[in-house]
Design an enzyme around this catalytic site. Structure first.
Site, PDB file in Angstrom:
ATOM      1  N   ARG A  52     -10.224  -6.675  23.399  1.00  0.00           N
ATOM      2  CA  ARG A  52     -10.192  -6.046  22.081  1.00  0.00           C
ATOM      3  C   ARG A  52      -9.886  -4.548  22.197  1.00  0.00           C
ATOM      4  O   ARG A  52      -9.194  -3.992  21.371  1.00  0.00           O
ATOM      5  CB  ARG A  52     -11.504  -6.285  21.340  1.00  0.00           C
ATOM      6  CG  ARG A  52     -11.334  -6.199  19.828  1.00  0.00           C
ATOM      7  CD  ARG A  52     -12.521  -6.784  19.098  1.00  0.00           C
ATOM      8  NE  ARG A  52     -13.746  -6.160  19.546  1.00  0.00           N
ATOM      9  CZ  ARG A  52     -14.895  -6.809  19.738  1.00  0.00           C
ATOM     10  NH1 ARG A  52     -14.974  -8.085  19.518  1.00  0.00           N
ATOM     11  NH2 ARG A  52     -15.960  -6.159  20.161  1.00  0.00           N
ATOM     12  N   TYR A 104       0.660   6.993   0.018  1.00  0.00           N
ATOM     13  CA  TYR A 104       0.837   5.539   0.161  1.00  0.00           C
ATOM     14  C   TYR A 104      -0.246   4.823  -0.656  1.00  0.00           C
ATOM     15  O   TYR A 104      -1.439   5.024  -0.446  1.00  0.00           O
ATOM     16  CB  TYR A 104       0.792   5.122   1.630  1.00  0.00           C
ATOM     17  CG  TYR A 104       0.813   3.632   1.774  1.00  0.00           C
ATOM     18  CD1 TYR A 104       1.851   2.889   1.236  1.00  0.00           C
ATOM     19  CD2 TYR A 104      -0.223   2.966   2.401  1.00  0.00           C
ATOM     20  CE1 TYR A 104       1.855   1.501   1.322  1.00  0.00           C
ATOM     21  CE2 TYR A 104      -0.222   1.583   2.505  1.00  0.00           C
ATOM     22  CZ  TYR A 104       0.820   0.870   1.954  1.00  0.00           C
ATOM     23  OH  TYR A 104       0.821  -0.503   2.032  1.00  0.00           O
ATOM     24  N   ASP A 177      -0.144  11.314   7.940  1.00  0.00           N
ATOM     25  CA  ASP A 177       0.613  10.056   7.937  1.00  0.00           C
ATOM     26  C   ASP A 177       2.086  10.431   8.070  1.00  0.00           C
ATOM     27  O   ASP A 177       2.693  10.952   7.139  1.00  0.00           O
ATOM     28  CB  ASP A 177       0.346   9.290   6.628  1.00  0.00           C
ATOM     29  CG  ASP A 177       1.075   7.947   6.569  1.00  0.00           C
ATOM     30  OD1 ASP A 177       2.037   7.755   7.341  1.00  0.00           O
ATOM     31  OD2 ASP A 177       0.697   7.107   5.730  1.00  0.00           O
ATOM     32  N   LYS A 202       7.012   0.137  10.338  1.00  0.00           N
ATOM     33  CA  LYS A 202       8.218   0.739   9.750  1.00  0.00           C
ATOM     34  C   LYS A 202       9.189   1.178  10.849  1.00  0.00           C
ATOM     35  O   LYS A 202       9.659   0.361  11.608  1.00  0.00           O
ATOM     36  CB  LYS A 202       7.819   1.889   8.829  1.00  0.00           C
ATOM     37  CG  LYS A 202       6.613   1.606   7.941  1.00  0.00           C
ATOM     38  CD  LYS A 202       6.827   0.434   7.003  1.00  0.00           C
ATOM     39  CE  LYS A 202       5.614   0.279   6.088  1.00  0.00           C
ATOM     40  NZ  LYS A 202       5.501  -1.002   5.459  1.00  0.00           N
TER      41      LYS A 202
END
Ligand code: PLP
Length: 383
Positions: A52, A104, A177, A202
């Protein structure tokens, strides 16, 4: 590879020049193991316990991102949202954070609907306005300023260096961001930001076939350790194959972003004085409000994202999107294929986005083809 001696394009194309020592493969193996052997004396000397948080399939993509962003450490996440929310979840209930009014949309929703209930005091302002930011900061109480530049979907530009300076003077961190800019065009950490976030779905991956996120930190601080702990304990980690796909996508990052920037600039200039278009929002246009700051902090182009406002209003904008043949009518951005969307429809009730706005994600197709398709769609929508 000596990252100080080569250009970022070279770092990305060769994924740091890594070659598998056992097989001499130039593409890395995919490690599917979820667990690792403990030494007989009860130690974990190889540093890996459980996949993980210790998956070796993350190592190379994280190292490439670190090198491209000039960071100290990077962490991959299962999505951009998992990465962004980890930045806030590493704070404590009661902490004050500042975020942009226009950003966003899903992250804004999460901040309003979840983070606030969880105890964060979230204040939305125009983060790109230094006076508003100075007024909103509460020294000792504000722990984080969140910026997005260029910001969805108006492409508002925030001056990263100036914002970092103001935030730091008040004792707050700045997280950026940088999904739309990608490390090709902007390196927020070198401008003073503390954390940079990407929806790797993206541009970093670039092929609309992977949901992924990433954070890169300027320093390995106590706060960063908490961010890593959030990833490990909440478990928003990426799968091994996804990490491998991301690394493959990043090898062509510079070519793709360069092509998208050149076409977006041409499309913006073409439609700027079009009879059916009220306004083109694109940081590369001299008429755009944030152009001067964008020219200062973006290198090599102004991005592949722009928005156009259709003069005749919402119905004509939706009809234009309905009539495209080449552009794909879909949400998301940063893929090789060009996308068009009526953004207000996606964001829904309460959106600050003008209803006549179409958001365009420019891919790597021929720019003349993209212009011709939009021209015919505008024409058919008006008849
Ligand atoms: N930030 C920006 C600017 C985005 O456009 C998106 C997704 O559209 C995200 C974050 C969230 O990323 P993801 O969809 O990978 O969770």
């Amino acid at each position: 590879m000596d990252t100080k001696k080569v250009k970022p394009e070279t770092i990305a194309a060769q994924a740091l020049g890594w070659v598998d020592e056992t097989t001499k493969a130039v593409s890395p193996p995919i490690h599917m193991s979820t667990t690792y052997i403990r030494d007989a004396d009860n130690q974990y000397r190889n540093g890996r316990v459980y996949a993980r948080d210790h998956n070796p399939s993350f190592d190379q993509a994280e190292s490439v991102l670190c090198a491209l962003e000039h960071g100290a450490q990077a962490a991959l996440f299962a999505s951009g949202m998992a990465a962004a929310t980890a930045v806030f979840q590493a704070l404590k209930p009661g902490d004050h954070v500042i975020a942009p009014k226009v950003m966003y949309w899903s992250l804004r929703n999460w901040l309003v609907n979840f983070a606030s209930q969880w105890g964060l005091q979230v204040e939305f302002i125009d983060v790109h306005d230094p006076l508003q930011l100075q007024r909103a900061l509460q020294p000792g109480k504000t722990h984080l300023v969140w910026a997005e530049t260029p910001a969805n979907p108006l492409w508002t530009i925030t001056d990263i260096a100036a914002t970092a300076d103001i935030a730091h003077k008040a004792g707050a961190l700045l997280a950026v961001d940088s999904t739309t800019a990608s490390p090709v065009l902007t390196r927020p950490l070198t401008l003073g930001a503390d954390i940079v976030m990407h929806s790797a779905t993206k541009y970093l991956n670039g092929h609309s076939d992977l949901i992924a996120g990433a954070l890169v930190t300027r320093e390995d601080s106590e706060y960063w350790k908490r961010v890593k702990m959030v990833r490990a304990q909440i478990g928003g980690t990426m799968g091994s194959f996804e990490a491998w796909l991301l690394l493959r996508g990043m090898r062509t990052l510079f070519l793709r972003v360069d092509a998208a920037c050149r076409s977006a600039q041409r499309i913006a200039e073409h439609f700027e004085s079009h009879t059916q278009i009220a306004e083109v929002l694109y940081p590369g246009l001299a008429s755009f409000a944030g152009h001067v700051v964008a020219a200062k902090q973006m290198r090599g182009g102004f991005g592949g994202m722009l928005s156009i406002r259709v003069k005749a209003g919402e119905a004509r904008a939706i009809a234009t999107a309905a009539n495209v043949e080449l552009w794909k009518r879909a949400t998301s951005l940063g893929g090789v294929e060009s996308l068009i969307e009526h953004r207000a429809s996606v964001e829904g009730a309460g959106t600050p986005v003008p209803f006549d706005l179409l958001r365009l994600s420019v891919g790597i197709e021929n720019a003349d083809d993209l212009i011709a398709d939009l021209e015919q769609a505008l024409k058919r929508a008006s008849t």
